[in-house]
Design an enzyme around this catalytic site. Structure first.
Site, short mmCIF file in Angstrom:
data_model
loop_
_atom_site.label_atom_id
_atom_site.label_comp_id
_atom_site.label_asym_id
_atom_site.label_seq_id
_atom_site.Cartn_x
_atom_site.Cartn_y
_atom_site.Cartn_z
N CYS A 83 16.13 2.31 -5.62
CA CYS A 83 15.77 3.52 -5.83
C CYS A 83 16.78 4.75 -5.57
CB CYS A 83 14.29 5.07 -5.23
SG CYS A 83 13.03 3.59 -5.48
N HIS A 137 14.46 12.24 -3.94
CA HIS A 137 14.26 10.58 -4.47
C HIS A 137 12.11 11.67 -4.02
CE1 HIS A 137 12.23 6.87 -5.61
NE2 HIS A 137 12.49 6.60 -4.19
N ASN A 189 6.06 7.56 -7.21
CA ASN A 189 7.94 7.33 -7.07
C ASN A 189 8.19 6.48 -9.02
OD1 ASN A 189 9.87 5.88 -6.27
ND2 ASN A 189 9.02 5.08 -4.42
O1 UT7 Z 1 11.25 4.26 -2.81
C1 UT7 Z 1 11.51 3.37 -2.56
C2 UT7 Z 1 11.25 3.77 -1.55
N1 UT7 Z 1 9.39 3.21 -0.74
C3 UT7 Z 1 9.59 4.85 0.12
O2 UT7 Z 1 9.47 5.25 0.70
C4 UT7 Z 1 7.56 4.21 0.86
C5 UT7 Z 1 7.76 4.67 2.29
N2 UT7 Z 1 6.83 3.86 3.03
C6 UT7 Z 1 5.41 4.58 2.83
O3 UT7 Z 1 5.39 5.20 2.23
C7 UT7 Z 1 4.00 5.20 3.76
O4 UT7 Z 1 4.91 4.06 4.86
C8 UT7 Z 1 2.20 4.06 2.31
C9 UT7 Z 1 2.73 5.21 1.99
C10 UT7 Z 1 3.59 2.75 2.15
C11 UT7 Z 1 1.82 3.64 4.31
O5 UT7 Z 1 1.76 4.67 4.50
P1 UT7 Z 1 1.33 4.93 6.50
O6 UT7 Z 1 1.25 5.43 6.53
O7 UT7 Z 1 2.48 4.04 6.69
O8 UT7 Z 1 0.47 4.24 6.29
P2 UT7 Z 1 0.07 1.92 6.68
O9 UT7 Z 1 0.76 0.66 5.81
O10 UT7 Z 1 0.40 2.84 8.03
O11 UT7 Z 1 -1.23 1.64 7.19
C12 UT7 Z 1 -2.55 2.92 7.75
C13 UT7 Z 1 -3.88 1.80 7.48
C14 UT7 Z 1 -4.02 0.88 7.23
O12 UT7 Z 1 -5.57 0.70 8.01
P3 UT7 Z 1 -5.13 -0.21 9.27
O13 UT7 Z 1 -4.31 -1.60 9.52
O14 UT7 Z 1 -5.02 1.39 10.23
O15 UT7 Z 1 -6.54 -0.22 9.71
C15 UT7 Z 1 -3.56 0.43 5.98
O16 UT7 Z 1 -4.13 -1.17 5.65
O17 UT7 Z 1 -4.49 2.51 6.18
C16 UT7 Z 1 -4.07 1.34 5.40
N3 UT7 Z 1 -4.54 1.89 3.97
C17 UT7 Z 1 -4.44 2.28 3.09
N4 UT7 Z 1 -6.34 2.72 3.15
C18 UT7 Z 1 -6.41 3.39 1.62
C19 UT7 Z 1 -2.81 1.14 3.08
N5 UT7 Z 1 -3.01 1.30 1.41
C20 UT7 Z 1 -4.01 2.16 1.69
C21 UT7 Z 1 -4.45 2.58 0.96
N6 UT7 Z 1 -5.86 3.19 0.31
N7 UT7 Z 1 -3.67 2.54 -0.79
#
Ligand code: UT7
Length: 325
Positions: A113, A252, A282
């Site tokens: 990115c 970004h 993104n």
């Molecule tokens: O461009 C390159 C750089 N990339 C980035 O900057 C991305 C960086 N990361 C992020 O933006 C975030 O980490 C995400 C948006 C990808 C994820 O957000 P998060 O707050 O870190 O969520 P998480 O991965 O810790 O997941 C929390 C919960 C999980 O459920 P449990 O285990 O707590 O029951 C996931 O399974 O949310 C669940 N989950 C979802 N629920 C509904 C993950 N994706 C989804 C979804 N819809 N799409």
């Protein structure tokens, strides 16, 4: 030694919109979860026959028009992308051919990115070193082509688009500073496993969905905040400025929570941050130049203003630049 400055900017995004509500119908997610966790409402998706160089071409034509530069004046093309039309030859060569930029050298640059920031840094060096007078710097992606629409942790984030800029020599400084960094130790936190020389395409790689992007979002999030903050402050200092002198921060567009965390750490007020994340998600290498184009065309970034760009991505890579528009 001369300086490098922006002469024009343009962008292009596909017409087709994939909204959070559309995604609710294909995976276990909700508009509410995506909006509160990321700030994204919709993203653009290229048609099956559209490749990265097609979007890059449309953005480049607009940038050339904006700069009032004829394509015959372009000495070279640097294109940041992680989704080239083919592994080789480069999409930059396809763009060169389509533009008819016969005298221009052309190469792709792979920096996740941070692709546009890396391309900008390279172009700045070539112009300031005296080797080139006018360059086309592009960030273009069709990330939908490497998205696993069964993986809700990634497919909700990414979209397609392209942004392009014309840079030229200048008597006065335009790009005031540019800083890059990388940490290859964490390459496997954001990558595409198969299709390269480590894991060539096979029936097995296709069955295992190895040709799609994979990401450990939480880890990437933490590193992104740290690196964007540090490189932004480094670029501001290198330009002999202080954060309060920044008129507009164009980061970004990955996640509004990353933008907010960085904004607070750098000490910028909300109104000095540009975001179009809600509309495009993104778009990797394309996100900074698309945002820059919209910031300029909407009057948020005016002639003489100081802008701060920053990005973080796969590799890991990061970069920041300070520009007098
Ligand atoms: O461009 C390159 C750089 N990339 C980035 O900057 C991305 C960086 N990361 C992020 O933006 C975030 O980490 C995400 C948006 C990808 C994820 O957000 P998060 O707050 O870190 O969520 P998480 O991965 O810790 O997941 C929390 C919960 C999980 O459920 P449990 O285990 O707590 O029951 C996931 O399974 O949310 C669940 N989950 C979802 N629920 C509904 C993950 N994706 C989804 C979804 N819809 N799409």
């Amino acid at each position: 030694m001369g300086f490098a400055k922006f002469l024009g900017i343009g962008s292009s995004t596909p017409e087709k919109v994939l909204s959070n509500v559309d995604l609710e119908k294909i995976i276990d997610t909700s508009d509410e979860w995506i909006t509160t966790r990321t700030g994204i409402k919709e993203r653009r998706i290229a048609e099956p026959e559209v490749a990265t160089s097609d979007l890059a071409y449309e953005a480049s034509i607009k940038a050339l028009e904006d700069a009032a530069v004829d394509v015959s004046e372009i000495d070279g093309i640097v294109l940041g992308t992680i989704t080239p039309d083919h592994i080789f030859p480069s999409s930059a060569c396809m763009l060169q051919s389509r533009l008819g930029a016969k005298q221009a050298f052309a190469f792709d640059l792979l920096a996740g990115c941070s692709g546009f920031l890396y391309a900008l840094h390279a172009a700045k060096g070539m112009i300031e070193g005296g080797d080139s007078k006018k360059l086309l710097v592009v960030g273009a992606e069709t990330l939908s082509k490497i998205m696993n629409y069964e993986d809700r942790s990634t497919c909700i984030l990414f979209g397609d688009g392209a942004g392009a800029a014309v840079l030229s020599t200048s008597d006065t400084p335009g790009i005031l500073s540019s800083c890059l960094g990388a940490n290859g130790d964490d390459w496997d936190l954001l990558y595409m496993p198969a299709g390269g020389s480590r894991m060539p395409t096979s029936e097995e790689t296709i069955k295992n969905r190895g040709h799609f992007l994979r990401m450990e979002g939480k880890e990437v999030f933490k590193e992104a905040v740290k690196a964007i903050q540090a490189s932004s402050l480094q670029a501001i200092e290198k330009a002999d400025l202080t954060p309060d002198q920044i008129d507009l921060f164009i980061p970004h567009q990955a996640n509004y929570r990353i933008l907010e965390a960085v904004r607070k750490r750098i000490g910028l007020p909300e109104e000095k941050v540009f975001s179009n994340l809600d509309k495009y998600g993104n778009t990797s290498s394309a996100s900074v130049p698309i945002a820059l184009d919209e910031a300029v065309k909407s009057g948020r970034l005016k002639k003489g203003d100081i802008a701060l760009f920053s990005a973080f991505g796969a590799g890991f890579t990061w970069g920041a630049a300070v520009v007098r528009w």
